[in-house]
Design a protein around this motif. Structure first.
Motif, PDB file in Angstrom:
ATOM      1  N   ALA A 126      39.250  21.222 -14.203  1.00 29.52           N
ATOM      2  CA  ALA A 126      39.208  22.186 -13.102  1.00 29.52           C
ATOM      3  C   ALA A 126      40.307  21.932 -12.078  1.00 29.52           C
ATOM      4  N   GLY A 133      37.970  24.268  -5.848  1.00 25.95           N
ATOM      5  CA  GLY A 133      37.462  25.619  -6.046  1.00 25.95           C
ATOM      6  C   GLY A 133      38.382  26.713  -5.556  1.00 25.95           C
ATOM      7  N   ALA A 134      39.681  26.404  -5.415  1.00 22.46           N
ATOM      8  CA  ALA A 134      40.638  27.402  -4.932  1.00 22.46           C
ATOM      9  C   ALA A 134      41.965  27.268  -5.679  1.00 22.46           C
ATOM     10  N   PRO A 144      40.115  31.441  -3.020  1.00 21.34           N
ATOM     11  CA  PRO A 144      38.948  30.899  -3.724  1.00 21.34           C
ATOM     12  C   PRO A 144      38.853  31.500  -5.132  1.00 21.34           C
ATOM     13  N   THR A 200      36.347  32.215  -6.716  1.00 21.64           N
ATOM     14  CA  THR A 200      35.280  33.220  -6.770  1.00 21.64           C
ATOM     15  C   THR A 200      35.816  34.618  -6.483  1.00 21.64           C
ATOM     16  N   ALA A 254      37.484  25.939 -13.040  1.00 19.87           N
ATOM     17  CA  ALA A 254      37.031  25.975 -11.642  1.00 19.87           C
ATOM     18  C   ALA A 254      36.052  27.124 -11.422  1.00 19.87           C
ATOM     19  N   GLN A 255      36.303  28.274 -12.050  1.00 16.73           N
ATOM     20  CA  GLN A 255      35.388  29.413 -11.932  1.00 16.73           C
ATOM     21  C   GLN A 255      34.030  29.069 -12.549  1.00 16.73           C
ATOM     22  N   LYS A 266      32.761  26.038 -12.984  1.00 16.49           N
ATOM     23  CA  LYS A 266      32.132  25.006 -12.147  1.00 16.49           C
ATOM     24  C   LYS A 266      31.523  25.631 -10.899  1.00 16.49           C
ATOM     25  N   THR A 267      32.248  26.546 -10.265  1.00 19.99           N
ATOM     26  CA  THR A 267      31.741  27.201  -9.062  1.00 19.99           C
ATOM     27  C   THR A 267      30.512  28.046  -9.379  1.00 19.99           C
ATOM     28  N   ALA A 268      30.547  28.760 -10.508  1.00 18.09           N
ATOM     29  CA  ALA A 268      29.392  29.573 -10.918  1.00 18.09           C
ATOM     30  C   ALA A 268      28.198  28.680 -11.230  1.00 18.09           C
ATOM     31  N   ASP A 321      27.624  25.642  -9.971  1.00 12.50           N
ATOM     32  CA  ASP A 321      27.148  25.084  -8.703  1.00 12.50           C
ATOM     33  C   ASP A 321      26.308  26.106  -7.947  1.00 12.50           C
ATOM     34  N   LYS A 322      26.744  27.367  -7.968  1.00 10.85           N
ATOM     35  CA  LYS A 322      26.004  28.419  -7.265  1.00 10.85           C
ATOM     36  C   LYS A 322      24.652  28.643  -7.928  1.00 10.85           C
TER      37      LYS A 322
END
Length: 165
Positions: free
Chosen positions: A6, A69-70, A79, A81, A149-150, A152-154, A156-157
């Motif tokens: 990521a 995350g960016a 970001p 996201t 990263a996308q 991982k962010t998804a 985590d959310k």
């Protein structure tokens, strides 16, 4: 240092030919001051080379990173996201997106000396920027880092949503 999938960190440095031009510019500055004597010749040589080298260094060295995350491109941080699916652009397709396919509203970090690029649509409805165009020598690694990263962010959310419920 091994980066996680990521993460991505790349510096777009100027090609060697630009540094040769900086030295030649310094020599030209020195030769222009030759009629004034040896000291002005040396001052022109050193000053012209240093100034041109500074210009080459400042323009020719931009960082492209995926971290925290960016997508960090130069001074901009976007970001992941707010980004869609990234697309690898081979040299011909990258040239097309730099020229006749380009949108004036797009965020573009393009360097003519880097032939490949990545294009990512901006999915944030509040952002008028249609896409991000980034010159990169490692387009597949950058795409993999953005996707990781996308994900991982998804993830985590989703974990936060589950913890709240």
């Amino acid at each position: 240092m091994q980066l996680s999938p990521a993460h991505h960190d790349e510096r777009l440095t100027a090609p060697r030919s630009w540094w040769a031009i900086a030295v030649l510019t310094g020599i030209a500055c020195g030769l222009m001051l030759l009629p004034l004597g040896t000291m002005p010749l040396l001052a022109g040589l050193v000053g012209g080379t240093a100034l041109t080298g500074l210009l080459v260094s400042s323009y020719g060295s931009q960082r492209v990173r995926v971290v925290g995350g960016a997508l960090a491109v130069g001074e901009a941080r976007i970001p992941v996201t707010a980004l869609g699916d990234p697309e690898v652009l081979e040299p011909e397709e990258a040239r097309a997106w730099r020229t006749y396919k380009a949108d004036m509203r797009a965020f573009m970090l393009m360097r003519s000396y880097v032939r490949t690029a990545v294009r990512v649509e901006v999915t944030d409805p509040a952002d008028p920027t249609p896409y991000v165009y980034v010159s990169t020598r490692e387009p597949r690694a950058l795409v993999a880092a953005i996707r990781a990263a996308q994900e991982k962010t998804a993830g985590d959310k989703a974990a936060q949503d589950t913890a709240k419920a």
